[in-house]
Design a protein around this motif. Structure first.
Motif, short mmCIF file in Angstrom:
data_model
loop_
_atom_site.label_atom_id
_atom_site.label_comp_id
_atom_site.label_asym_id
_atom_site.label_seq_id
_atom_site.Cartn_x
_atom_site.Cartn_y
_atom_site.Cartn_z
N CYS A 126 0.87 -1.17 0.00
CA CYS A 126 0.00 0.00 0.00
C CYS A 126 0.91 1.23 0.00
CB CYS A 126 -0.87 -0.05 1.25
SG CYS A 126 -1.97 1.32 1.43
N HIS A 127 0.76 2.10 -0.96
CA HIS A 127 1.67 3.25 -1.11
C HIS A 127 3.14 2.79 -1.09
CE1 HIS A 127 -1.39 6.27 -0.98
NE2 HIS A 127 -1.78 5.98 0.24
N ARG A 128 3.40 1.60 -1.54
CA ARG A 128 4.75 1.00 -1.56
C ARG A 128 5.35 0.87 -0.17
NH1 ARG A 128 5.32 4.48 -6.27
NH2 ARG A 128 4.93 3.19 -8.09
N GLY A 129 4.49 0.85 0.83
CA GLY A 129 4.99 0.54 2.16
C GLY A 129 4.54 1.49 3.24
N LEU A 130 3.57 1.04 4.05
CA LEU A 130 3.19 1.81 5.24
C LEU A 130 4.13 1.41 6.37
CD1 LEU A 130 -0.67 1.23 5.04
CD2 LEU A 130 0.63 3.16 4.11
N ARG A 131 4.19 2.24 7.39
CA ARG A 131 4.99 1.87 8.57
C ARG A 131 4.25 0.77 9.33
NH1 ARG A 131 6.99 7.65 11.08
NH2 ARG A 131 8.42 8.17 9.37
N LEU A 132 4.96 -0.32 9.58
CA LEU A 132 4.33 -1.45 10.24
C LEU A 132 4.98 -1.70 11.60
CD1 LEU A 132 2.33 -3.90 9.81
CD2 LEU A 132 4.37 -5.22 9.23
N VAL A 133 4.13 -1.70 12.63
CA VAL A 133 4.62 -2.09 13.96
C VAL A 133 3.93 -3.40 14.31
CG1 VAL A 133 4.73 -1.51 16.41
CG2 VAL A 133 5.12 0.26 14.68
N ARG A 134 4.73 -4.42 14.55
CA ARG A 134 4.16 -5.74 14.83
C ARG A 134 4.18 -6.03 16.32
NH1 ARG A 134 8.45 -8.44 11.48
NH2 ARG A 134 8.04 -7.87 9.31
N MET A 135 3.05 -6.53 16.80
CA MET A 135 2.99 -7.06 18.17
C MET A 135 2.57 -8.52 18.07
SD MET A 135 1.35 -3.94 20.36
CE MET A 135 1.70 -4.76 21.90
N PRO A 136 3.55 -9.42 17.97
CA PRO A 136 3.21 -10.84 17.79
C PRO A 136 2.53 -11.39 19.05
CG PRO A 136 5.55 -10.40 17.33
CD PRO A 136 4.99 -9.18 17.99
N SER A 137 1.49 -12.19 18.85
CA SER A 137 0.75 -12.70 20.01
C SER A 137 0.84 -14.22 20.14
CB SER A 137 -0.70 -12.25 19.93
OG SER A 137 -1.33 -12.88 18.83
N THR A 138 1.76 -14.83 19.40
CA THR A 138 2.01 -16.27 19.60
C THR A 138 3.50 -16.44 19.92
OG1 THR A 138 2.47 -16.60 17.25
CG2 THR A 138 0.21 -17.01 17.97
N VAL A 139 3.84 -17.58 20.47
CA VAL A 139 5.25 -17.86 20.75
C VAL A 139 6.02 -17.83 19.44
CG1 VAL A 139 6.86 -19.63 21.56
CG2 VAL A 139 4.73 -19.23 22.81
N LEU A 140 5.47 -18.48 18.43
CA LEU A 140 6.16 -18.51 17.13
C LEU A 140 6.34 -17.11 16.55
CD1 LEU A 140 6.31 -21.17 14.70
CD2 LEU A 140 5.38 -19.13 13.66
N GLY A 141 5.34 -16.27 16.75
CA GLY A 141 5.45 -14.90 16.28
C GLY A 141 6.54 -14.13 17.00
N GLN A 142 6.64 -14.35 18.31
CA GLN A 142 7.61 -13.58 19.10
C GLN A 142 9.03 -14.09 18.95
OE1 GLN A 142 6.47 -12.68 23.13
NE2 GLN A 142 4.51 -11.82 22.51
N ASN A 143 9.19 -15.39 18.71
CA ASN A 143 10.56 -15.89 18.65
C ASN A 143 11.06 -16.08 17.22
OD1 ASN A 143 9.56 -18.40 17.82
ND2 ASN A 143 10.07 -19.47 19.71
N ASP A 144 10.20 -15.90 16.22
CA ASP A 144 10.63 -16.19 14.86
C ASP A 144 9.92 -15.30 13.84
OD1 ASP A 144 10.97 -17.28 12.33
OD2 ASP A 144 10.82 -19.35 12.93
N SER A 145 8.68 -15.64 13.52
CA SER A 145 8.07 -15.04 12.33
C SER A 145 7.83 -13.53 12.46
CB SER A 145 6.75 -15.75 12.00
OG SER A 145 5.69 -15.24 12.77
N GLY A 146 7.56 -13.05 13.68
CA GLY A 146 7.18 -11.65 13.82
C GLY A 146 8.34 -10.68 13.86
N ILE A 147 9.56 -11.18 14.01
CA ILE A 147 10.67 -10.25 14.23
C ILE A 147 11.54 -10.04 12.99
CG2 ILE A 147 10.82 -10.74 16.70
CD1 ILE A 147 13.23 -12.59 15.90
N GLY A 148 11.24 -10.81 11.91
CA GLY A 148 12.11 -10.76 10.75
C GLY A 148 11.66 -9.77 9.68
N VAL A 149 12.09 -10.01 8.46
CA VAL A 149 11.91 -9.03 7.39
C VAL A 149 10.96 -9.50 6.29
CG1 VAL A 149 14.15 -7.93 7.79
CG2 VAL A 149 14.02 -9.87 6.22
N LYS A 150 10.26 -10.61 6.54
CA LYS A 150 9.44 -11.16 5.47
C LYS A 150 7.96 -11.10 5.81
CE LYS A 150 11.74 -15.13 5.61
NZ LYS A 150 12.11 -16.51 5.25
N ASN A 151 7.17 -11.05 4.76
CA ASN A 151 5.72 -11.24 4.91
C ASN A 151 5.28 -12.13 3.77
OD1 ASN A 151 5.08 -9.64 2.52
ND2 ASN A 151 5.78 -7.89 3.75
N GLY A 152 4.02 -12.47 3.71
CA GLY A 152 3.58 -13.28 2.57
C GLY A 152 2.23 -13.90 2.80
N VAL A 153 1.57 -14.19 1.68
CA VAL A 153 0.31 -14.92 1.72
C VAL A 153 0.39 -16.08 0.72
CG1 VAL A 153 -1.07 -12.92 2.44
CG2 VAL A 153 -0.79 -13.40 -0.01
#
Ligand SMILES: NC(=O)c1ccc[n+]([C@@H]2O[C@H](COP(=O)([O-])OP(=O)(O)OC[C@H]3O[C@@H](n4cnc5c(N)ncnc54)[C@H](O)[C@@H]3O)[C@@H](O)[C@H]2O)c1
Ligand SMILES: [Zn+2]
Length: 404
Positions: A150-177
């Motif tokens: 969206c607009h080539r990138g909105l500012r994203l602040v992530r608050m992961p709510s799973t263990v996997l999100g907090q220790n791995d997926s939520g802290i890195g540089v990738k997204n995807g569907v």
């Protein structure tokens, strides 16, 4: 005239061809904040994270919540809204928090992307507005992709709510569907503005999700940190009992190992073919699809890392005793080491899980590169895996681990 060197250079290939090389680099930096109860009005971690970059402005914040999290925690929405009200001189709500479903089906739903893009448009989100996403890995991945496009990138602040999100997926540089029946087929590399890991968000996470996230800790310990592996062994009971000090240490260490890899591997955006953090994942991703996502990502990773550990021993890299140590830790952490989907075969009698190898190579591009273990804490890259030996490893798992 001598050609200028970096950042911009040109050279002559022949009388008819000259070349100009464009060259620049961009330094990325984002904080990963560890806190407890971020929506407590007296906890300044979130307001500082969002607003300190530009203290003069009032920052617009559009929250997106994981509906599964909200269901478990109905007070979350009013607490988030009152937090923003309490800090109204620095933050302002750009729109009511939107809840979207959690789980892998969210990543499969193209309609949801349109909903998110429409939501951003309706709330006039610009490149300085914040999308604040609170949720599991699937919601983070989906919202991350929508925000990045969206607009080539909105500012994203992530608050992961799973263990996997907090220790791995939520802290890195990738997204995807997922699209065209392929996991993470659409996605971008997009470092977040910040990550806020709030341990309190995990309080009501179902047991199965809690345990699932432990698999990534085992994985990163196996490829990077023998001491951390030994720590996991000695704290297995505390982790399964979800004792806060042990969980906090596990998340912190695991997150640091992932962050360090991204920062120092020389390939944060994965332009090469190697991806050591995906140890065990070629089989895991396939098992997730084969089970229609009945297996959680972490559960599939647990099985995948046992398979690749056994394979590593079979090709003479890893001592056999270490395979037992690994399989035993996986079991003590309450994670599966076997699933009947490992036995699924196609019309030619070939094990379907093997398709995961080709799909893994296609996703990364270039030559097949798989990490195996040389010892606990140290991985080695190989460029082929022998299907007959994978078969042997699966038979071994069936014989030794299936029934327990
Ligand atoms: N982007 C990356 O680098 C990366 C890395 C690893 C994994 N992933 C992806 O992450 C996804 C898995 O994420 P996940 O394991 O977090 O699972 P998930 O996002 O599916 O969440 C699990 C379930 O828990 C619910 N939930 C979330 N937080 C909750 C809470 N605090 N309390 C109660 N319920 C809650 C969700 O609604 C969902 O139903 C996979 O799609 C995987 O591919 C991405
Ligand atoms: Zn993973």
């Amino acid at each position: 005239v001598a050609a200028p060197t970096a950042p911009f250079s040109s050279d002559r290939w022949s009388s008819r061809t000259q070349r100009v090389v464009q060259r620049f680099s961009v330094a990325f930096e984002y904080p990963v904040v560890f806190t407890w109860d971020a929506f407590d009005p007296d906890n300044s971690a979130l307001v500082q994270t969002l607003a300190d970059g530009d203290a003069e402005r009032r920052h617009r914040v559009l929250p997106i919540l994981d509906a599964g999290l909200e269901q478990a925690w109905p007070e979350l929405r009013p607490r988030l809204v009152s937090y923003l009200e309490r800090h109204a001189t620095r933050l302002t709500l750009a729109g009511e928090p939107l809840a979207i479903p959690g789980g892998e089906h969210t990543k499969n739903d193209p309609g949801l992307l349109a909903t998110l893009h429409g939501h951003f448009q309706a709330h006039r989100m610009d490149r300085h507005s914040f999308v604040l996403v609170v949720g599991g890995g699937c919601v983070l991945d989906t919202v991350g992709y929508a925000a990045a496009t969206c607009h080539r990138g909105l500012r994203l602040v992530r608050m992961p709510s799973t263990v996997l999100g907090q220790n791995d997926s939520g802290i890195g540089v990738k997204n995807g569907v997922n699209a065209f029946a392929t996991k993470n087929f659409l996605g971008t590399f997009a470092p977040p503005y910040a990550v806020v890991n709030d341990l309190r968000l995990l309080e009501r996470l179902p047991l199965r999700e809690r345990l699932s996230g432990l698999a990534e800790a085992v994985k990163v310990a196996l490829i990077r940190d023998a001491d951390f592996f030994a720590w996991l062994e000695s704290h297995a009971a505390a982790l399964v009992g979800f004792e806060p000090p042990a969980v906090a240490t596990m998340i912190r260490r695991c997150a640091e190992l992932h962050l360090r890899h991204i920062a120092t591997s020389g390939d944060p955006f994965e332009q090469g073919s190697a991806r050591p953090l995906d140890f065990g994942h070629w089989a895991a991703h396939k098992l997730e699809t084969l089970t229609g996502h009945e297996l959680r990502h972490g559960e599939a990773v647990a099985i995948g890392l046992v398979l690749d550990s056994r394979y590593s021993a079979d090709v003479g890299l890893l001592p056999a005793a270490d395979v037992d140590r690994i399989a035993s830790l996986v079991a003590r952490l309450g994670l599966p080491r076997w699933h009947p989907a490992l036995e699924a075969v196609d019309g030619n009698g070939r094990r379907r899980v093997l398709e995961g190898l080709a799909e893994f190579r296609e996703h990364l591009g270039g030559d097949l590169t798989v990490s195996l273990l040389r010892e606990i804490g140290r991985s080695v890259e190989v460029h082929e895996m022998d299907p007959a030996r994978i078969e042997k490893a699966i038979l071994w798992m069936h014989e030794h681990l299936a029934a327990r």
